[in-house]
Design a protein around this motif. Structure first.
Motif, mmCIF file in Angstrom:
data_model
loop_
_atom_site.group_PDB
_atom_site.id
_atom_site.type_symbol
_atom_site.label_atom_id
_atom_site.label_comp_id
_atom_site.label_asym_id
_atom_site.label_seq_id
_atom_site.Cartn_x
_atom_site.Cartn_y
_atom_site.Cartn_z
ATOM 1 N N VAL A 109 40.030 -2.543 -3.565
ATOM 2 C CA VAL A 109 41.335 -2.397 -2.909
ATOM 3 C C VAL A 109 41.703 -3.773 -2.347
ATOM 4 O O VAL A 109 41.472 -4.065 -1.175
ATOM 5 N N LYS A 125 38.169 3.867 -2.546
ATOM 6 C CA LYS A 125 39.412 4.019 -3.297
ATOM 7 C C LYS A 125 40.094 5.343 -2.956
ATOM 8 O O LYS A 125 41.326 5.408 -2.840
ATOM 9 N N ILE A 164 45.035 -0.299 -5.942
ATOM 10 C CA ILE A 164 43.683 0.232 -6.165
ATOM 11 C C ILE A 164 43.299 -0.038 -7.616
ATOM 12 O O ILE A 164 44.020 0.356 -8.539
#
Length: 677
Positions: free
Chosen positions: A109, A84, A420
């Motif tokens: 993600v 991330k 994210i």
């Protein structure tokens, strides 16, 4: 025709700058963890990773992050945090080996770009196609492929990244366990100790023979041919290499990709092991062995200084159009057009000229001085009222302000953004019943004699395809036979034909060594059983291959038994309990190279006198641990549902004793099940 991307390695910011300034279109790096070069010397910390992203995107280049190690369950959260973070600073792609890591990235993600590392050992079109269908955007196939196989993989709907220059491992990547077994440093965990570069011999030539050391690969001279085949990315190996090596490699590869003649002598001098080889690509594998000699080191020291000039200055990569307006009583305005961006800045109001007024030529002269930037002038124009002057110093100041701001905008333009989220794959709540009966055993046989000895004693017989004939089928029955394809598939069509024949005979189980045999087995409707060579080390990986259709799988023998106590998967797992564990899968036979097949000793000897069994097949050789794994008298976690007997050259009696659990003669080992890596 579109030229393939030039992809360079970097283990430091200095090396990354060298790559970008000499013409790399993309760079791959690793962090301090989860990378196949897990070391402080070749890993970027958080601030360095941010800077790497800025530098790459300033040039419009891509930044690929290697997270190509296997992980354990207790590392999953840290892995997600790293991914991330890397996504937040603009990583363009993640390079992955572990099936579980693939799933973790997709959850953390969702729109990340994921490449399949060469550590996944993909070496067929079927394997590449399956990865594409799963969501991988690119595959880095095994380095051991010839041009025909590469061409077939390139025809699939997935980008293909091919190693074109750098060191060659003796073993197929992802299939080497030598460093782990010999020194507790796992290549699959990014800690390879390169034991293979030490002296090994098949003829007791302990001092001079390096039977497991190959020359460096170079396909730079084949750049145009690779482009025509359909390769999307030319990859240079060497995240541990110095900046001069990377600069020279990128520079000469760029020449070759443009149809010019690369300076192979320069590349040989900067680093090689007795020269270069294209043996896998060309299919001519007779002269592929080499080692680093004193002359190689001396040559490098001579050429390093001249290479510095290749990356001393910024590379001018973006064309820019500039327009200046110098009007009476108005601030000087300069407009820039670059990469689809428009930027305008203003300066001071020009003065009345006392002597020589500013003209178009003097404006062009000052604004064209872009040598210290990433820009080159495509067009410079000016509109100037008569009788005005703006000093050269003020124009230079405006130019610097403009290029600094434009550099920021270009960097932002080429830096990707992602979704994210705080999400991880769900794992099943599992509980395992203690097995009251003895644990079921499967036997991996290599001869008909072994199959016949094991047939009444094992739950399943795993047998190489070529050994399964009518007699064997009648003896064991089709339900208890698991067909094992070659660990390295050199002829996909021939393999499919052979499996079809076995299927017609009633064989419906297949032993899957890599993504390739999973893909082929799935396509043909076989029941899939996973080998330890899939390197399953965590619950997420186990669940992912269960989704792919596997019935069960052997857990990696590089993990500790204690780790299996907390595994959460509904996929039945097994472990190896007996045998010489395989250390290497090699396309070149080290014995044949040193002596000949007629003088085959079936073993290698290291500098300490240890003897490593070697077994050959038609297309590859396997090198085994000298000591015999013996785990029969141990207690296993409840998650372990079956055990595997690995046979090499055991006769009928030894086969029966191995299955019965009798302690074998010779040096024994518990492998890595207790000491770990």
């Amino acid at each position: 025709m579109k030229y393939p991307e030039i992809l360079a390695p970097a283990g430091s910011l200095e090396t990354l700058n060298a790559a970008l300034r000499t013409g790399a279109d993309a760079v791959y790096i690793g962090g301090r963890r989860f990378s196949a070069r897990n070391s402080m010397a070749a890993g970027f910390d958080s601030e360095e990773l941010k800077e790497a992203s800025r530098l790459c995107h300033k040039y419009g280049a891509k930044l690929n992050i290697a997270v190509n190690t296997v992980i354990t369950d207790d590392e999953a959260e840290d892995f997600c945090d790293f991914v991330k973070f890397a996504a937040s600073v603009g990583a363009d792609a993640f390079i992955v080996q572990d099936w579980g890591c693939f799933e973790l990235i997709r959850h953390a993600v969702p729109d990340a770009v994921i490449h399949a590392s060469t550590q996944m050992s993909v070496h067929t079109a079927a394997g590449a196609k399956m990865l594409s269908e799963l969501g991988f955007s690119r595959v880095v196939p095994a380095r051991e492929l010839n041009k025909n196989t590469i061409k077939k993989i390139c025809a699939e709907n997935i980008e293909t990244e091919i190693f074109v220059h750098g060191a060659l491992c003796m073993s197929v990547s992802g299939q080497c366990y030598m460093s782990a077994m010999m020194g507790g440093r796992s290549a699959n965990r990014g800690c390879c100790g390169q034991a293979c570069r030490l002296p090994f011999s098949s003829a007791d030539n302990k001092k001079n023979a390096c039977a497991l050391s190959l020359k460096d690969l170079s396909l730079i001279s084949n750049a145009e041919e690779l482009r025509d085949i359909g390769v999307d990315s030319f990859k240079i190996e060497g995240r541990m290499k110095r900046p001069e090596y990377v600069a020279a490699s990128v520079s000469e590869l760029k020449k070759a990709a443009a149809g010019q003649t690369p300076d192979m002598n320069l590349l040989k001098n900067i680093f090689s092991r007795s020269g270069f080889t294209d043996g896998y690509f060309s299919g001519k594998r007779a002269d592929m062995f080499g080692k680093r000699e004193k002359d190689d080191v001396v040559s490098a020291q001579k050429v390093i200084p001249e290479i510095h000039g290749l990356y001393r200055s910024e590379r001018q990569v973006h064309g820019i159009k500039l327009h200046a307006e110098i009007r009476a009583d108005l601030p000087v305005t300069i407009s820039a057009y670059c990469c689809g961006l428009h930027l305008q800045i203003q300066g001071d109001v020009p003065e009345k000229a006392v002597n020589r007024p500013t003209d178009t030529e003097s404006v062009k002269k000052q604004l064209s001085r872009l040598g210290d930037t990433i820009f080159f002038p495509e067009e410079i124009t000016a509109e100037i009222d008569t009788g005005l002057i703006i000093t050269a110093g003020k124009l230079n100041k405006l130019r610097r302000r403009l290029t600094e701001k434009l550099t920021e905008l270009v960097t932002q333009k080429y830096t990707p953004s992602y979704t994210i989220v705080d999400d991880m794959p769900e794992l099943p709540e599992t509980s395992y019943d203690i097995q009251s009966a003895p644990m079921p055993l499967r036997t991996f046989c290599r001869t008909e004699e072994q199959i016949k000895a094991a047939s009444g004693l094992s739950e399943y017989i795993i047998a190489p395809m070529h050994l399964i004939n009518e007699e064997i089928i009648e003896l064991t029955g089709t339900d208890r036979l698991i067909a094992s394809p070659p660990r390295f598939i050199s002829n996909e069509d021939k393999l499919i034909s052979g499996l079809s024949e076995l299927k017609n005979k009633g064989i419906y189980r297949i032993f899957c060594h890599t993504a390739d045999s999973i893909a082929i087995g799935r396509n043909m409707g076989f029941q899939l059983h996973g080998s330890f060579t899939l390197n399953i080390c965590n619950s997420y990986s186990a669940e992912k291959i269960r989704e792919l259709g596997l019935t069960d799988c052997l857990f990696s023998f590089e993990t500790k038994l204690s780790h299996l106590e907390n595994i959460k998967t509904s996929l039945p797992l097994g472990i190896a309990v007996y045998g010489h564990l395989p250390l290497m899968l090699t396309r070149n036979c080290p014995i044949k190279n040193e002596s000949s097949c007629g003088k085959c000793t079936k073993q290698l000897t290291d500098r300490m006198g240890k003897r490593f069994p070697v077994m050959c097949s038609e297309d590859y050789a396997e090198i085994f641990n000298p000591n015999i794994l013996y785990m029969h008298n141990k207690t296993f976690p409840a998650s372990v549902r079956f055990g595997l007997i690995i046979l090499t050259d055991e006769n009928e009696k030894q086969t029966r004793l191995a299955i019965a659990g009798q302690k074998p003669l010779g040096q024994l080992t518990r492998g890595l099940y207790y000491r770990g890596i």
